[in-house]
Design an enzyme around this catalytic site. Sequence first.
Site, PDB file in Angstrom:
ATOM      1  CB  CYS A  22      -0.896   0.032   1.236  1.00  0.00           C
ATOM      2  SG  CYS A  22      -2.302  -1.050   1.087  1.00  0.00           S
ATOM      3  CB  VAL A  23       3.355   2.597   2.072  1.00  0.00           C
ATOM      4  CG1 VAL A  23       4.325   3.762   2.133  1.00  0.00           C
ATOM      5  CG2 VAL A  23       2.152   2.881   2.934  1.00  0.00           C
TER       6      VAL A  23
END
Lengths: 104, 168
Positions: free
Chosen positions: A103-104
Amino acid sequence: MATATIAGADVTVDEEGFMTEFSEWSEDIGSALAGQIGIDLSDAHWKVLNFVREDFQAQGETPTLRRVSKVGGVPTKELFQLFPKKPAKKMSYIAGVPKPHGCV
Amino acid sequence: MIPNFDDDDTDRKICFIASKGTLDMVYPSLIMANAALGEGIETHIFFTFWGMDIITKELSEDLQFTWMGNTAMHPPGKKMHMPQGMAGLPGMTKVATKMMKKQIADLDVPEVPEMVQMIADAGGQLWACKMSADMMGLEMDDFVEGVQDIISATDFIELSEGAQVIFT
Protein backbone atom coordinates in the site's frame (compact mmCIF):
# COMPACT_ATOMS: atom_id res chain seq x y z
CA MET A 1 -1.11 -15.08 -20.70
CA ALA A 2 -0.25 -13.78 -24.12
CA THR A 3 2.90 -13.39 -26.10
CA ALA A 4 4.17 -10.09 -27.44
CA THR A 5 7.10 -9.33 -29.70
CA ILE A 6 9.26 -6.60 -28.20
CA ALA A 7 12.62 -5.52 -29.62
CA GLY A 8 12.51 -8.61 -31.84
CA ALA A 9 12.03 -11.04 -28.95
CA ASP A 10 8.94 -13.02 -27.99
CA VAL A 11 8.02 -12.35 -24.37
CA THR A 12 5.15 -13.50 -22.16
CA VAL A 13 2.88 -10.74 -20.91
CA ASP A 14 -0.24 -10.54 -18.75
CA GLU A 15 -3.57 -9.10 -19.85
CA GLU A 16 -2.34 -5.55 -19.21
CA GLY A 17 0.90 -5.97 -21.10
CA PHE A 18 3.26 -6.38 -18.12
CA MET A 19 5.98 -8.99 -18.63
CA THR A 20 5.54 -12.06 -16.47
CA GLU A 21 8.85 -13.88 -16.96
CA PHE A 22 11.75 -12.19 -15.18
CA SER A 23 14.32 -14.05 -17.29
CA GLU A 24 12.88 -13.02 -20.66
CA TRP A 25 13.84 -9.38 -20.06
CA SER A 26 16.89 -7.69 -21.55
CA GLU A 27 18.11 -4.10 -21.60
CA ASP A 28 16.97 -3.80 -25.22
CA ILE A 29 13.51 -4.94 -24.22
CA GLY A 30 13.56 -2.42 -21.36
CA SER A 31 14.41 0.40 -23.76
CA ALA A 32 11.67 -0.71 -26.14
CA LEU A 33 9.08 -0.92 -23.35
CA ALA A 34 10.08 2.55 -22.17
CA GLY A 35 9.75 3.89 -25.70
CA GLN A 36 6.24 2.46 -25.94
CA ILE A 37 5.15 4.62 -23.01
CA GLY A 38 7.03 7.70 -24.13
CA ILE A 39 10.09 7.48 -21.88
CA ASP A 40 13.62 7.90 -23.22
CA LEU A 41 15.91 6.10 -20.78
CA SER A 42 18.80 8.03 -19.23
CA ASP A 43 21.44 6.87 -16.73
CA ALA A 44 19.16 8.07 -13.93
CA HIS A 45 16.38 5.80 -15.23
CA TRP A 46 18.76 2.86 -15.46
CA LYS A 47 19.86 3.34 -11.87
CA VAL A 48 16.23 2.90 -10.80
CA LEU A 49 15.54 0.02 -13.19
CA ASN A 50 18.65 -1.87 -12.13
CA PHE A 51 17.70 -1.46 -8.49
CA VAL A 52 14.14 -2.64 -9.16
CA ARG A 53 15.42 -5.76 -10.93
CA GLU A 54 18.08 -6.56 -8.35
CA ASP A 55 15.69 -6.01 -5.47
CA PHE A 56 13.00 -8.11 -7.13
CA GLN A 57 15.47 -10.93 -7.53
CA ALA A 58 16.67 -10.66 -3.93
CA GLN A 59 13.30 -10.13 -2.24
CA GLY A 60 10.95 -11.98 -4.58
CA GLU A 61 8.68 -8.98 -4.92
CA THR A 62 8.67 -5.64 -6.66
CA PRO A 63 9.97 -2.84 -4.44
CA THR A 64 7.52 -0.09 -3.53
CA LEU A 65 8.32 3.55 -4.30
CA ARG A 66 9.36 4.05 -0.70
CA ARG A 67 11.80 1.17 -0.93
CA VAL A 68 13.27 2.48 -4.17
CA SER A 69 13.82 5.82 -2.49
CA LYS A 70 15.00 4.51 0.91
CA VAL A 71 17.07 1.51 -0.13
CA GLY A 72 17.72 2.34 -3.78
CA GLY A 73 18.70 5.91 -2.90
CA VAL A 74 16.58 7.72 -5.49
CA PRO A 75 14.44 10.46 -3.87
CA THR A 76 10.67 10.33 -4.30
CA LYS A 77 10.65 13.67 -6.14
CA GLU A 78 13.10 12.34 -8.70
CA LEU A 79 11.07 9.16 -9.22
CA PHE A 80 8.06 11.27 -10.14
CA GLN A 81 10.20 13.24 -12.59
CA LEU A 82 11.73 10.18 -14.22
CA PHE A 83 8.51 8.19 -14.48
CA PRO A 84 5.80 10.86 -14.51
CA LYS A 85 2.38 10.41 -12.91
CA LYS A 86 2.53 6.69 -12.14
CA PRO A 87 6.12 5.93 -11.20
CA ALA A 88 5.54 2.58 -9.49
CA LYS A 89 3.62 1.10 -12.39
CA LYS A 90 5.86 2.58 -15.07
CA MET A 91 9.13 1.49 -13.52
CA SER A 92 7.87 -2.06 -13.01
CA TYR A 93 6.52 -2.19 -16.56
CA ILE A 94 9.88 -1.16 -18.01
CA ALA A 95 11.88 -3.38 -15.63
CA GLY A 96 9.78 -6.41 -16.58
CA VAL A 97 8.50 -7.15 -13.08
CA PRO A 98 4.93 -7.21 -11.67
CA LYS A 99 3.30 -4.07 -10.27
CA PRO A 100 4.13 -3.56 -6.58
CA HIS A 101 1.47 -4.89 -4.20
CA GLY A 102 2.23 -2.90 -1.03
CA CYS A 103 0.00 0.00 0.00
CA VAL A 104 2.90 2.37 0.61
CA MET B 1 -0.18 -4.65 -26.03
CA ILE B 2 0.68 -1.58 -23.97
CA PRO B 3 -0.82 -0.89 -20.52
CA ASN B 4 -3.12 2.06 -20.45
CA PHE B 5 -1.40 4.49 -18.11
CA ASP B 6 -4.06 7.14 -18.78
CA ASP B 7 -1.52 9.90 -18.51
CA ASP B 8 -3.44 12.70 -20.05
CA ASP B 9 -7.07 11.80 -19.92
CA THR B 10 -7.65 11.74 -16.16
CA ASP B 11 -9.11 14.82 -14.56
CA ARG B 12 -9.66 12.98 -11.32
CA LYS B 13 -8.89 15.01 -8.21
CA ILE B 14 -9.10 13.92 -4.57
CA CYS B 15 -9.24 16.06 -1.45
CA PHE B 16 -8.89 14.54 2.00
CA ILE B 17 -9.97 16.34 5.13
CA ALA B 18 -7.82 15.11 8.01
CA SER B 19 -9.58 16.02 11.24
CA LYS B 20 -8.19 13.54 13.76
CA GLY B 21 -4.91 13.41 15.61
CA THR B 22 -4.99 9.93 17.11
CA LEU B 23 -2.38 7.63 15.65
CA ASP B 24 -4.88 5.15 14.24
CA MET B 25 -6.97 7.87 12.59
CA VAL B 26 -4.19 9.82 10.86
CA TYR B 27 -3.07 6.97 8.65
CA PRO B 28 -6.21 6.51 6.50
CA SER B 29 -5.89 9.85 4.74
CA LEU B 30 -2.10 9.66 4.52
CA ILE B 31 -2.06 6.16 3.04
CA MET B 32 -4.82 6.91 0.56
CA ALA B 33 -3.34 10.28 -0.44
CA ASN B 34 -0.02 8.59 -1.09
CA ALA B 35 -1.71 5.91 -3.18
CA ALA B 36 -3.67 8.51 -5.16
CA LEU B 37 -0.46 10.40 -5.95
CA GLY B 38 1.12 7.18 -7.17
CA GLU B 39 -1.76 6.91 -9.62
CA GLY B 40 -1.08 10.36 -11.01
CA ILE B 41 -4.14 11.94 -9.38
CA GLU B 42 -4.13 15.56 -8.17
CA THR B 43 -4.26 15.19 -4.39
CA HIS B 44 -4.87 17.66 -1.58
CA ILE B 45 -5.08 17.21 2.19
CA PHE B 46 -6.80 19.83 4.32
CA PHE B 47 -5.73 19.49 7.95
CA THR B 48 -8.21 20.73 10.53
CA PHE B 49 -8.78 20.51 14.29
CA TRP B 50 -6.78 17.63 15.78
CA GLY B 51 -5.58 16.74 12.31
CA MET B 52 -3.39 19.83 12.61
CA ASP B 53 -1.13 17.77 14.88
CA ILE B 54 -0.11 15.73 11.82
CA ILE B 55 1.63 18.77 10.32
CA THR B 56 2.70 20.53 13.52
CA LYS B 57 6.47 20.13 13.97
CA GLU B 58 6.37 19.68 17.73
CA LEU B 59 3.62 17.08 17.67
CA SER B 60 3.73 15.05 14.47
CA GLU B 61 6.16 12.40 15.68
CA ASP B 62 4.41 11.98 18.99
CA LEU B 63 0.82 11.10 18.07
CA GLN B 64 -0.81 8.70 20.50
CA PHE B 65 -3.22 5.80 20.40
CA THR B 66 -5.82 4.83 23.00
CA TRP B 67 -8.66 2.36 22.80
CA MET B 68 -10.73 4.35 25.28
CA GLY B 69 -14.18 4.61 23.73
CA ASN B 70 -13.27 2.09 21.03
CA THR B 71 -15.21 -1.03 21.94
CA ALA B 72 -13.86 -2.86 18.88
CA MET B 73 -10.33 -2.89 20.27
CA HIS B 74 -8.79 -6.33 20.39
CA PRO B 75 -5.17 -7.45 20.45
CA PRO B 76 -3.72 -8.20 17.00
CA GLY B 77 -5.22 -11.39 15.58
CA LYS B 78 -7.14 -12.25 18.75
CA LYS B 79 -10.90 -12.57 19.11
CA MET B 80 -11.12 -10.99 22.55
CA HIS B 81 -12.08 -7.46 23.40
CA MET B 82 -9.94 -5.33 25.65
CA PRO B 83 -11.82 -4.08 28.72
CA GLN B 84 -12.57 -0.38 28.42
CA GLY B 85 -11.56 0.23 32.02
CA MET B 86 -8.02 -0.92 31.27
CA ALA B 87 -7.57 1.82 28.70
CA GLY B 88 -7.70 4.41 31.45
CA LEU B 89 -4.94 2.91 33.58
CA PRO B 90 -1.89 5.17 33.92
CA GLY B 91 0.66 4.47 31.21
CA MET B 92 -1.73 2.41 29.08
CA THR B 93 -1.83 4.96 26.25
CA LYS B 94 1.95 4.83 26.08
CA VAL B 95 1.94 1.03 25.90
CA ALA B 96 -0.84 0.92 23.29
CA THR B 97 0.91 3.59 21.20
CA LYS B 98 4.17 1.69 21.30
CA MET B 99 2.46 -1.53 20.20
CA MET B 100 0.66 0.14 17.33
CA LYS B 101 3.82 1.92 16.15
CA LYS B 102 5.62 -1.40 16.11
CA GLN B 103 2.91 -3.03 14.04
CA ILE B 104 2.98 -0.18 11.56
CA ALA B 105 6.77 -0.34 11.33
CA ASP B 106 6.61 -4.11 10.84
CA LEU B 107 4.61 -3.48 7.66
CA ASP B 108 7.37 -1.15 6.50
CA VAL B 109 4.99 1.81 6.65
CA PRO B 110 6.79 5.00 7.69
CA GLU B 111 6.07 7.05 10.79
CA VAL B 112 3.87 10.11 10.38
CA PRO B 113 6.52 12.80 9.70
CA GLU B 114 8.16 10.69 6.99
CA MET B 115 4.79 9.83 5.49
CA VAL B 116 3.90 13.53 5.26
CA GLN B 117 7.26 14.30 3.66
CA MET B 118 6.76 11.49 1.14
CA ILE B 119 3.36 12.87 0.19
CA ALA B 120 4.75 16.39 -0.24
CA ASP B 121 7.63 15.04 -2.35
CA ALA B 122 5.17 13.14 -4.52
CA GLY B 123 3.39 16.39 -5.30
CA GLY B 124 0.63 16.25 -2.68
CA GLN B 125 -0.72 19.64 -1.68
CA LEU B 126 -1.01 20.20 2.05
CA TRP B 127 -3.21 22.89 3.55
CA ALA B 128 -3.71 24.01 7.15
CA CYS B 129 -7.10 25.18 8.39
CA LYS B 130 -7.26 28.85 9.34
CA MET B 131 -9.80 28.52 12.13
CA SER B 132 -7.80 25.71 13.75
CA ALA B 133 -4.54 27.64 13.36
CA ASP B 134 -6.16 30.65 15.04
CA MET B 135 -7.60 28.53 17.85
CA MET B 136 -4.28 26.80 18.51
CA GLY B 137 -2.13 29.87 17.99
CA LEU B 138 -0.22 28.26 15.11
CA GLU B 139 1.58 29.99 12.23
CA MET B 140 3.32 28.72 9.09
CA ASP B 141 6.60 28.43 11.03
CA ASP B 142 5.02 25.84 13.28
CA PHE B 143 4.26 23.50 10.40
CA VAL B 144 6.45 20.87 8.77
CA GLU B 145 7.94 21.43 5.34
CA GLY B 146 5.48 20.89 2.52
CA VAL B 147 2.52 22.74 4.01
CA GLN B 148 1.63 25.31 1.38
CA ASP B 149 -0.56 27.75 3.22
CA ILE B 150 -3.13 28.39 5.92
CA ILE B 151 -6.50 28.61 4.19
CA SER B 152 -10.09 29.28 5.18
CA ALA B 153 -13.05 26.96 4.82
CA THR B 154 -14.17 28.98 1.80
CA ASP B 155 -10.75 28.61 0.19
CA PHE B 156 -10.99 24.85 0.66
CA ILE B 157 -14.45 24.70 -0.87
CA GLU B 158 -13.12 26.59 -3.86
CA LEU B 159 -10.04 24.45 -4.35
CA SER B 160 -12.00 21.23 -3.98
CA GLU B 161 -14.35 22.08 -6.82
CA GLY B 162 -14.84 19.00 -8.97
CA ALA B 163 -12.88 16.83 -6.55
CA GLN B 164 -13.83 13.73 -4.65
CA VAL B 165 -13.80 14.87 -1.02
CA ILE B 166 -13.11 12.37 1.72
CA PHE B 167 -13.50 13.25 5.39
CA THR B 168 -11.34 11.35 7.84
